[in-house]
Design a protein around this motif. Structure first.
Motif, PDB file in Angstrom:
ATOM      1  N   UNK A 194       0.854  -1.181   0.000  1.00  0.00           N
ATOM      2  CA  UNK A 194       0.000   0.000   0.000  1.00  0.00           C
ATOM      3  C   UNK A 194       0.884   1.223   0.000  1.00  0.00           C
ATOM      4  N   UNK A 227       7.341   9.301  13.041  1.00  0.00           N
ATOM      5  CA  UNK A 227       6.895   8.148  13.833  1.00  0.00           C
ATOM      6  C   UNK A 227       8.059   7.504  14.574  1.00  0.00           C
ATOM      7  N   UNK A 267      -7.944  -1.305   3.972  1.00  0.00           N
ATOM      8  CA  UNK A 267      -9.025  -1.009   3.031  1.00  0.00           C
ATOM      9  C   UNK A 267      -8.531  -1.096   1.585  1.00  0.00           C
ATOM     10  N   UNK A 268      -7.272  -0.691   1.392  1.00  0.00           N
ATOM     11  CA  UNK A 268      -6.750  -0.695   0.034  1.00  0.00           C
ATOM     12  C   UNK A 268      -6.353  -2.062  -0.488  1.00  0.00           C
ATOM     13  N   UNK A 306      -2.098   8.322  15.819  1.00  0.00           N
ATOM     14  CA  UNK A 306      -3.242   8.339  14.911  1.00  0.00           C
ATOM     15  C   UNK A 306      -2.779   8.174  13.472  1.00  0.00           C
ATOM     16  N   UNK A 307      -1.679   8.822  13.152  1.00  0.00           N
ATOM     17  CA  UNK A 307      -1.136   8.684  11.809  1.00  0.00           C
ATOM     18  C   UNK A 307      -0.777   7.227  11.537  1.00  0.00           C
ATOM     19  N   UNK A 308      -0.171   6.607  12.522  1.00  0.00           N
ATOM     20  CA  UNK A 308       0.208   5.212  12.384  1.00  0.00           C
ATOM     21  C   UNK A 308      -1.014   4.340  12.138  1.00  0.00           C
ATOM     22  N   UNK A 345      -3.919   5.219  10.951  1.00  0.00           N
ATOM     23  CA  UNK A 345      -4.551   5.491   9.664  1.00  0.00           C
ATOM     24  C   UNK A 345      -3.793   4.834   8.519  1.00  0.00           C
ATOM     25  N   UNK A 346      -2.484   4.725   8.666  1.00  0.00           N
ATOM     26  CA  UNK A 346      -1.703   4.003   7.672  1.00  0.00           C
ATOM     27  C   UNK A 346      -2.110   2.533   7.620  1.00  0.00           C
ATOM     28  N   UNK A 347      -2.322   1.961   8.774  1.00  0.00           N
ATOM     29  CA  UNK A 347      -2.764   0.567   8.840  1.00  0.00           C
ATOM     30  C   UNK A 347      -4.148   0.407   8.220  1.00  0.00           C
ATOM     31  N   UNK A 348      -5.021   1.331   8.579  1.00  0.00           N
ATOM     32  CA  UNK A 348      -6.392   1.247   8.087  1.00  0.00           C
ATOM     33  C   UNK A 348      -6.413   1.405   6.567  1.00  0.00           C
ATOM     34  N   UNK A 349      -5.642   2.349   6.089  1.00  0.00           N
ATOM     35  CA  UNK A 349      -5.581   2.568   4.645  1.00  0.00           C
ATOM     36  C   UNK A 349      -5.098   1.313   3.935  1.00  0.00           C
ATOM     37  N   UNK A 350      -4.103   0.683   4.510  1.00  0.00           N
ATOM     38  CA  UNK A 350      -3.567  -0.549   3.932  1.00  0.00           C
ATOM     39  C   UNK A 350      -4.627  -1.647   3.928  1.00  0.00           C
TER      40      UNK A 350
END
Lengths: 242, 242
Positions: free
Chosen positions: A73, A87, B146-147, B135-137, B139-144
């Motif tokens: 991703x 991070x 979902x993507x 939170x950024x971390x 969201x990166x996981x979530x994006x991955x």
DNA sequence: CGTAACTTTGACCTAAGTCAAGGCGCGTGG
DNA sequence: CCACGCGCCTTGACTTAGGTCAAAGTTACG
């Protein structure tokens, strides 16, 4: 050889907040050096705890996460002015990797100084918070795009987003900006297959909205492209760290 | 009526970093009050610039973005200990909305004090940076997720993630945690349709991995569920703000 | 009890994925 | 200087995961 923060070309851009004299001096102490890397070079690795933080001076790259089965991703595209390694700087490890796409030159900071920066220079500390919040904001947009939008909307959205960012950094020559990534990178950013991304780009081309080839993105009709995208992002003023 | 930071029950959890005596005193000055809201109440609105920041003391909610055509992306689930309003606090506006799902009680802070907090208390300032990076971390996981992941993987991933968070906050009773959301909320978080989410949950149920009904999630086989998910997140120690 | 808000299930459909075969530009080495 | 290989883009044919539609259960509640 190494550019002084005082002479940093990024500071000239309207897009970035102006530094005060004392801030420049402060950052020059914080800065430990400069680095140049070739295309494909890994800058930061997911899970690692880099001792260095970077601000991009020149060149482009990608942030990405890799799954155990090899899927990838792309989390964001990296442009000059971006701060890398937050991070790792604040948690013990990176949540994603960063890799150079073109040759890049980077400003290098010492990770262990981050805390002292926060302690001694609240204004700069606020910039760090700002950078993190900015990235959080973007990731929310990206998640929404990947989660809710159709392929044509996603691709149009991404092109608008990238164009705006490049433009804010002074890369635009008329309606063209450099875009040195592969279609596969865009596909991995949008959660689409390479083939479908390609076909979608072809449609945008045939609609006379945008053309992306040979590393150059030309936006013929920003109105139309934005319309394709549905809702569109907004690029505000940024605080660089340099 | 309003709980003193000193007596805040969140501080007792192992999950959160211990406060020093002077930090408690500092936060008590920063805190301006307490608020209780009913289910469905909006806490923060996308695009707005709330004068208040919150830390969740009790109850659950969701962060979400709405598209102009009505589609919705749930960006994260909100649990006690979460800090709300960082984006508004540091940029001029929120990138997403926050709404209460259950009745919630929140610790209220004055947004305009955020800068002075960063200035006068570097340790706390670092916590703010930490929260943003966390939170950024995520969201990166979530994006991955979902993507790149399939529907069963997404759903399993989300259940593991939520279970872990609840557990860290001491909500688990055996293999059960409260999960007061609707299937529609999960669907909107994962970029799936309600129907498909429902069918996927049914499969996880029939595989004896997890059951979610009546607002309670029971994980029968965490091993198996994590296996379904593919790769799984990791919940480290958190810094609350309170 | 009736109604409104969720969940569940089945039948069908379509956007996007997969597979496969070329094309095209470029660098390298014979 | 040409040809071979490699990385990337393009296109067409076919498949499928997941979406949409529709209708019926289930609770909770006034």
């Amino acid at each position: 050889m190494a550019v002084k923060c005082r002479d940093c070309p990024l500071r000239e851009l309207d897009h970035f907040e102006k530094f005060r004299e004392d801030e420049i001096a402060f950052m020059e102490r914080f800065k430990v050096g400069e680095m140049t890397v070739e295309p494909k070079a890994p800058l930061l690795m997911e899970g690692s705890n880099s001792p260095q933080l970077f601000t991009v001076l020149k060149g482009m790259g990608i942030r990405y996460k890799t799954l155990s089965d090899g899927r990838r991703q792309v989390v964001n595209f990296v442009l000059p002015g971006d701060f890398l390694g937050l991070q790792a700087g604040v948690m013990e490890k990176m949540g994603h990797s960063v890799e150079a796409t073109t040759r890049m030159t980077l400003c290098v900071f010492d990770r262990s100084e981050l805390f002292s920066l926060v302690r001694h220079n609240p204004k700069r500390a606020f910039s760090v918070v700002w950078a993190a919040a900015r990235e959080e904001h973007f990731l929310g947009e990206a998640l929404t795009t990947v989660g809710q939008r159709s392929a044509p909307q996603r691709v149009a959205w991404a092109l608008v987003y990238i164009f705006q960012r490049c433009e804010a950094r002074g890369f635009a020559r008329g309606s063209e900006v450099p875009l040195p990534f592969r279609q596969q990178d865009l596909a991995d950013a949008l959660g689409l297959s390479l083939v479908h991304t390609n076909k979608t780009l072809a449609r945008l081309r045939s609609l006379q909205l945008a053309t992306w080839s040979n590393g150059v993105l030309r936006v013929n009709d920003m109105e139309g492209l934005a319309a394709q995208a549905g809702d569109v992002p907004d690029p505000p003023q940024v605080h660089p760290l340099i």
